[in-house]
Design a protein around this motif. Structure first.
Motif, PDB file in Angstrom:
ATOM      1  N   THR A 196      16.866 -69.153   4.322  1.00 48.25           N
ATOM      2  CA  THR A 196      16.463 -68.954   2.932  1.00 48.25           C
ATOM      3  C   THR A 196      17.692 -68.828   2.043  1.00 48.25           C
ATOM      4  O   THR A 196      18.628 -68.083   2.347  1.00 48.25           O
ATOM      5  CB  THR A 196      15.587 -67.696   2.790  1.00 48.25           C
ATOM      6  N   THR A 209      13.445 -72.265   1.342  1.00 46.46           N
ATOM      7  CA  THR A 209      13.668 -72.030   2.763  1.00 46.46           C
ATOM      8  C   THR A 209      13.623 -73.363   3.501  1.00 46.46           C
ATOM      9  O   THR A 209      12.581 -74.034   3.499  1.00 46.46           O
ATOM     10  CB  THR A 209      12.612 -71.069   3.330  1.00 46.46           C
ATOM     11  N   GLN A 232      20.575 -66.102   2.337  1.00 50.04           N
ATOM     12  CA  GLN A 232      20.002 -64.778   2.518  1.00 50.04           C
ATOM     13  C   GLN A 232      20.008 -64.386   3.992  1.00 50.04           C
ATOM     14  O   GLN A 232      19.972 -65.255   4.878  1.00 50.04           O
ATOM     15  CB  GLN A 232      18.569 -64.750   1.978  1.00 50.04           C
ATOM     16  N   LEU A 234      18.781 -63.379   7.642  1.00 46.85           N
ATOM     17  CA  LEU A 234      17.553 -63.657   8.376  1.00 46.85           C
ATOM     18  C   LEU A 234      16.680 -62.408   8.379  1.00 46.85           C
ATOM     19  O   LEU A 234      17.198 -61.288   8.381  1.00 46.85           O
ATOM     20  CB  LEU A 234      17.870 -64.050   9.823  1.00 46.85           C
ATOM     21  N   PRO A 235      15.361 -62.557   8.376  1.00 52.09           N
ATOM     22  CA  PRO A 235      14.479 -61.387   8.436  1.00 52.09           C
ATOM     23  C   PRO A 235      14.774 -60.559   9.684  1.00 52.09           C
ATOM     24  O   PRO A 235      15.084 -61.096  10.757  1.00 52.09           O
ATOM     25  CB  PRO A 235      13.075 -62.003   8.493  1.00 52.09           C
TER      26      PRO A 235
END
Length: 347
Positions: A196, A209, A232, A234-235
């Protein structure tokens, strides 16, 4: 429905009888061979001339603005260099504010963004973007936080009396190919993991994304999105999922490996933009950079965006008008073209 009968008359018209309804169709024979051939894919690595800095011993491929406007063959050479080699440098573009829009319109259509139809690149007291400082900018593509991303970028030099501020270009497809050869697992991760990218200011909030390296259905490299300022994190993986945590670690290792390849000196073509120079590049493939510069001297670029489909359309029309004799020869010598021989927005 099925074909029951096919005939061709003396004029070359092909007549087809269909069953079971008895419908008859007539087709110009001259058009059928073309219909049988699939259109070639022009956006993947197979359709490009990949390069390293050593391929430009005489400097980057360049066109002459006055000749570009008056000579259709020269214009076609320059556009071919952009599409096949990834960029072209136009000399002699009047160093007048706003002229970059005329360059974009000569090869397609201006892509307006939240930055406007054009934007200025110069050191500011209160910069909102790294491009508006005098700091060095690492190789990157612009606007990866958009979907679709602007596929062509133009940067026009209006003044450059500062010390430093050299421009650099890197062939992202060539770099991605090196990653594939040197570390297949890293390549597999960057082509399959959604990354993202985001940007936000007082008037815009943008997010997209996509994998950092985009492939076509046959696995050929088709797009690179690389910008360390807008990427951004990574989750966070669930605490109970060690495999997901391992994938995140592998992603960042792959990301670092790709970044190290992109920063290899032998891959970066470095040159200095002078007033009247306008570099035009494929923003899905070519990463651009700059060295730091002093603020004692004036340095001012203007940029804008356009798209590859407009460039391809303009080139196709030029070739059609030129007739069968048109060769579509590339601009510049070496991998990127035939025009004469002799970048960086940071967004």
């Amino acid at each position: 429905m099925q074909v029951a009968e096919v005939t061709q008359d003396p004029r070359g018209t092909v007549r087809v009888l269909f069953e079971p309804d008895g419908h008859r169709g007539a087709f110009a024979g001259s058009r059928l061979p073309g219909a049988r051939r699939a259109a070639p894919e022009t956006r993947t690595e197979d359709a490009k001339r990949l390069w390293t800095a050593a391929d430009f011993g005489a400097g980057p491929p360049r066109g002459r603005w006055e000749r570009y406007l008056s000579d259709a063959e020269h214009r076609a050479d320059c556009l071919t260099s952009l599409l096949a080699g990834g960029f072209v440098l136009l000399h002699g573009v009047p160093a007048v504010p706003g002229t970059v829009l005329a360059v974009a319109q000569s090869m397609g259509y201006v892509r307006e963004t939240n930055y406007g139809r054009l934007f200025d690149v110069q050191a500011k007291v209160d910069p909102a973007n790294l491009a508006d400082t005098a700091l060095a900018i690492a190789p990157h593509t612009d606007n990866p936080y958009r979907d679709p991303v602007p596929t062509v970028q133009l940067l026009h030099c209006l003044g450059n009396a500062a010390e430093g501020g050299a421009s650099g270009l890197v062939d992202g497809f060539a770099a991605a190919g090196l990653l594939r050869a040197e570390s297949p697992p890293a390549f597999a991760i960057l082509t399959s993991t959604p990354a993202t990218f985001a940007y936000a200011d007082a008037t815009a909030e943008l997010r997209a994304t996509m994998p950092m390296i985009g492939l076509d259905p046959r696995g050929r490299i088709r797009e690179v999105r690389f910008n360390n300022r807008s990427l951004q994190p990574l989750p966070l993986p669930p605490a109970a999922d060690p495999a997901a945590a391992g994938h995140a670690d592998a992603f960042y290792r792959a990301y670092r490996a790709f970044a190290e390849i992109l920063n290899r000196p032998e891959l970066m073509l470095t040159f200095r933009l002078h007033p009247g120079d306008c570099v035009v590049l494929d923003n899905t493939r070519i990463l651009h950079a700059r060295t730091a510069f002093t603020t004692a001297g004036h340095r001012h670029l203007q940029g804008c965006y356009a798209d590859l489909d407009g460039v391809a359309s303009t080139l196709a029309v030029l070739r059609r008008r030129a007739g069968p004799a048109a060769t579509g020869a590339p601009a510049g010598s070496g991998p990127a073209g035939r025009a004469d021989h002799e970048a960086e927005s940071g967004r």
